[in-house]
Design an enzyme around this catalytic site. Structure first.
Site, short mmCIF file in Angstrom:
data_model
loop_
_atom_site.label_atom_id
_atom_site.label_comp_id
_atom_site.label_asym_id
_atom_site.label_seq_id
_atom_site.Cartn_x
_atom_site.Cartn_y
_atom_site.Cartn_z
N HIS A 363 0.83 -1.21 0.00
CA HIS A 363 0.00 0.00 0.00
C HIS A 363 0.87 1.25 0.00
O HIS A 363 0.69 2.15 -0.83
CB HIS A 363 -0.90 -0.02 1.24
CG HIS A 363 -1.70 1.22 1.46
ND1 HIS A 363 -3.06 1.29 1.22
CD2 HIS A 363 -1.36 2.46 1.90
CE1 HIS A 363 -3.50 2.51 1.50
NE2 HIS A 363 -2.47 3.24 1.92
N GLU A 364 1.82 1.32 0.94
CA GLU A 364 2.62 2.54 1.08
C GLU A 364 3.48 2.81 -0.16
O GLU A 364 3.56 3.94 -0.64
CB GLU A 364 3.50 2.47 2.33
CG GLU A 364 2.74 2.35 3.64
CD GLU A 364 1.69 3.44 3.82
OE1 GLU A 364 1.80 4.51 3.21
OE2 GLU A 364 0.73 3.21 4.57
N HIS A 367 1.71 4.31 -3.08
CA HIS A 367 1.55 5.77 -3.06
C HIS A 367 2.67 6.42 -3.87
O HIS A 367 2.46 7.43 -4.55
CB HIS A 367 1.59 6.29 -1.62
CG HIS A 367 0.29 6.21 -0.90
ND1 HIS A 367 -0.87 6.78 -1.38
CD2 HIS A 367 -0.05 5.64 0.29
CE1 HIS A 367 -1.87 6.57 -0.53
NE2 HIS A 367 -1.39 5.87 0.49
N GLU A 387 -5.95 6.75 -2.38
CA GLU A 387 -5.95 5.72 -1.33
C GLU A 387 -6.40 4.36 -1.89
O GLU A 387 -5.82 3.32 -1.56
CB GLU A 387 -6.88 6.14 -0.19
CG GLU A 387 -6.19 6.90 0.92
CD GLU A 387 -5.10 6.09 1.60
OE1 GLU A 387 -5.35 4.94 2.01
OE2 GLU A 387 -3.99 6.62 1.74
N HIS A 451 -9.58 8.03 3.25
CA HIS A 451 -9.53 6.60 3.56
C HIS A 451 -10.91 5.96 3.53
O HIS A 451 -11.03 4.74 3.48
CB HIS A 451 -8.88 6.38 4.92
CG HIS A 451 -7.49 6.92 5.01
ND1 HIS A 451 -7.23 8.24 5.30
CD2 HIS A 451 -6.29 6.34 4.78
CE1 HIS A 451 -5.92 8.44 5.29
NE2 HIS A 451 -5.33 7.32 4.97
#
Length: 549
Positions: A363-364, A367, A387, A451
């Site tokens: 996920h990170e 980004h 997100e 989110h």
């Protein structure tokens, strides 16, 4: 079942100024500007539109060629005499079509919301242009009436009102052209540092009208190895040996490094280093355990992008990012910062559950991919799509890793126990099960925390992959509803990922909203599989099922 990465041969071998992308969970930041819908482009021959892997040298050469011809490109697509293009990224399809992403300047000033993608056939003819903003860039006066000091004071007040702690301007406000909504105007961009109210670093961008002093927009720039890992069991890690010392440096994947912040909140930390090549013991009391989880997550994410999309690292330039673990004390979050090209993980409540699970790592780092491609602004509907992109591609990483200790699923953060009761952070089949996320689009969805507004796209992706109704995947039961009571038949996760990634890298822009995301994914499906194909129709049906029409 042996984890896929455990079958790797371990090898022992002797960062950017883009807008950042976000934390795994966070605090809502409102805006006063609405996103624009980019123009559609013409679909091409099915299957010829799959991206090809570019070497770093080929990518650099294409970007240099695009920049050398930028003036001609600007003229061909109808930009004004004061406008110039700066080549940012390029994707090449199997049939030779190029998708070149540009930033824009006007009279030498950066145009925020002026990014665009030019789609060029192998013959050199322009097939179409996808723009973040449709308005022509023309500003009557470049002389501000508001001083930089006044703009900075206003931005600091905005940050404090949003819950920022120890706020300070990272640098003096810069003059820009704001084209994110309405008629383009001269503006200031101020970046506020310090920390957010939960301890997350702050990079709040505040856009102020340089004539009236009115706030126009704001967005947050911080988007929230053998390793004996805490979440993924025993895995193989690629490390580096120098003499009798090993470090968590992955020379096979762009030199990615993993550092220990040791409960600090600033700086890089200390590179994990030891005399042996076994990292951690699976327990939180051993600092290297979280390091092993983070290094493993970075390794699997790199391999996922390389194998699935031919992407060579986060920026597609072969350069690795770096990871920091043990951030702060009792910090229940993880975040990506494009300004340092790094991801950072807290240790969770009571420092018992580090946020270093596989899907969180994917996920990170995703980004970072978003920042390097579409640059979706971290606010309103574009922020929700930002997100969701990290949830979608992080889910792809988890399935790709095929790790028996952490099987692929459509749950986000199910391993890290943020809620304290064993439930996941988010659900893709029915996002509202978390108590706050949106299952369907509505006119107010953009006012939600990003989110939670992400739920619309997460739900779309689940429906496109697996379809509606009840289903069990890897032992987890799902039951996905639809807004209109329709039955949606999925096309499989692999195809859904290809469509989303192509839309992100070739058709989305910084201000893409949900309506534009529907357009972009349909363009991607048409290019990959043909207009009117089963896949194209499934994309349309899945968006309709989440009320994006």
């Amino acid at each position: 079942m042996t984890p896929r990465s455990a079958r790797h041969k371990r090898t022992t071998l002797v960062v950017a100024t883009a807008v950042a992308a976000g934390a795994l969970l966070g605090t809502a930041l409102t805006t006063s500007a609405s996103a624009q819908t980019p123009s559609d482009t013409t679909a091409r021959t099915p299957l010829a539109a799959a991206p090809t892997a570019l070497s770093s040298a080929s990518r650099t050469s294409l970007l240099q060629k695009a920049q050398s011809g930028a003036a001609d490109t600007a003229w061909r697509i109808g930009l004004g005499a004061e406008e110039k293009l700066l080549a940012k990224d390029v994707v090449k399809d199997a049939d030779g079509t190029l998708h070149t992403r540009y930033e824009r300047t006007y009279a030498g000033l950066p145009v925020l919301g002026g990014d665009l993608v030019v789609h060029t056939a192998k013959s050199g003819s322009t097939e179409g242009v996808t723009k973040a903003a449709k308005a022509a860039i023309k500003v009557a006066s470049l002389t501000p009436r508001v001083t930089t000091a006044e703009a900075q004071k206003q931005a600091l007040a905005v940050a404090k009102a949003a819950g920022s702690d120890r706020t300070a301007a990272d640098r003096a406000p810069r003059k820009v052209i704001w084209a994110g909504s309405g008629a383009p105007v001269l503006a200031y961009e101020t970046v506020i540092g310090g920390f957010q109210d939960d301890g997350t670093p702050n990079e709040l961008h505040v856009i102020t009208d340089a004539t009236s002093g009115k706030e126009l927009y704001r967005y947050q720039g911080v988007e929230t190895g053998i390793g004996n890992t805490h979440y993924s069991g025993q895995v193989s890690l690629t490390t580096t040996q120098s003499g009798s010392t090993y470090t968590l440096t992955d020379g096979a994947r762009g030199g990615h490094k993993t550092y220990n912040l040791n409960q600090g909140t600033t700086g890089t930390g200390t590179l994990f280093s030891q005399s042996g090549d076994t990292w951690g013991d699976g327990t939180n009391s051993n600092a290297a355990t979280a390091g092993a989880d983070a290094a493993y997550g970075a390794q699997e994410t790199w391999d996922f992008y390389k194998s699935t999309f031919g992407r060579n690292g986060i920026k597609n330039d072969g350069v690795g990012a770096y990871s920091r673990v043990h951030y702060g004390s009792n910090y229940v979050n993880a975040f990506w910062q494009d300004s340092c090209f790094c991801m950072t993980y807290g240790d969770g409540a009571n420092n018992n559950d580090p946020l270093t699970s596989l899907d969180v790592a994917g996920h990170e780092m995703s980004h970072g991919v978003t920042a390097a491609t579409a640059g979706l602004k971290y606010s309103k509907e574009s922020g929700g799509l930002n997100e969701a992109t990290s949830d979608i591609l992080g889910t792809g990483v988890e399935f790709y890793a095929n790790n028996s200790s952490d099987p692929g699923d459509y749950l986000i953060g199910e391993k890290i126990d943020i809620n304290g009761n064993g439930t996941p952070l988010r659900y893709m089949d029915k996002p509202s099960k978390d108590g706050a996320s949106a299952d369907y689009w509505s006119r107010t969805v953009g006012s939600k925390d990003v989110h939670y507004s992400s739920g619309v796209a997460n739900h779309f992706f689940y429906l496109l992959s697996e379809g509606s109704g009840a289903k069990t995947v890897n032992g987890v039961s799902y039951n996905s509803p639809t807004y209109n009571g329709s039955t949606v038949t999925g096309i499989g996760r692999d195809k859904a990922l290809q469509i989303w990634y192509k839309a992100l890298s070739e058709y989305f822009t910084s201000s893409t909203n949900y309506a534009a995301a529907r357009t972009g994914t349909l363009s991607a499906a048409a290019a990959l599989y043909g207009s009117g194909s089963t896949e194209y129709n499934a994309v349309a049906a899945a968006w309709t099922a989440v009320n994006v029409n």
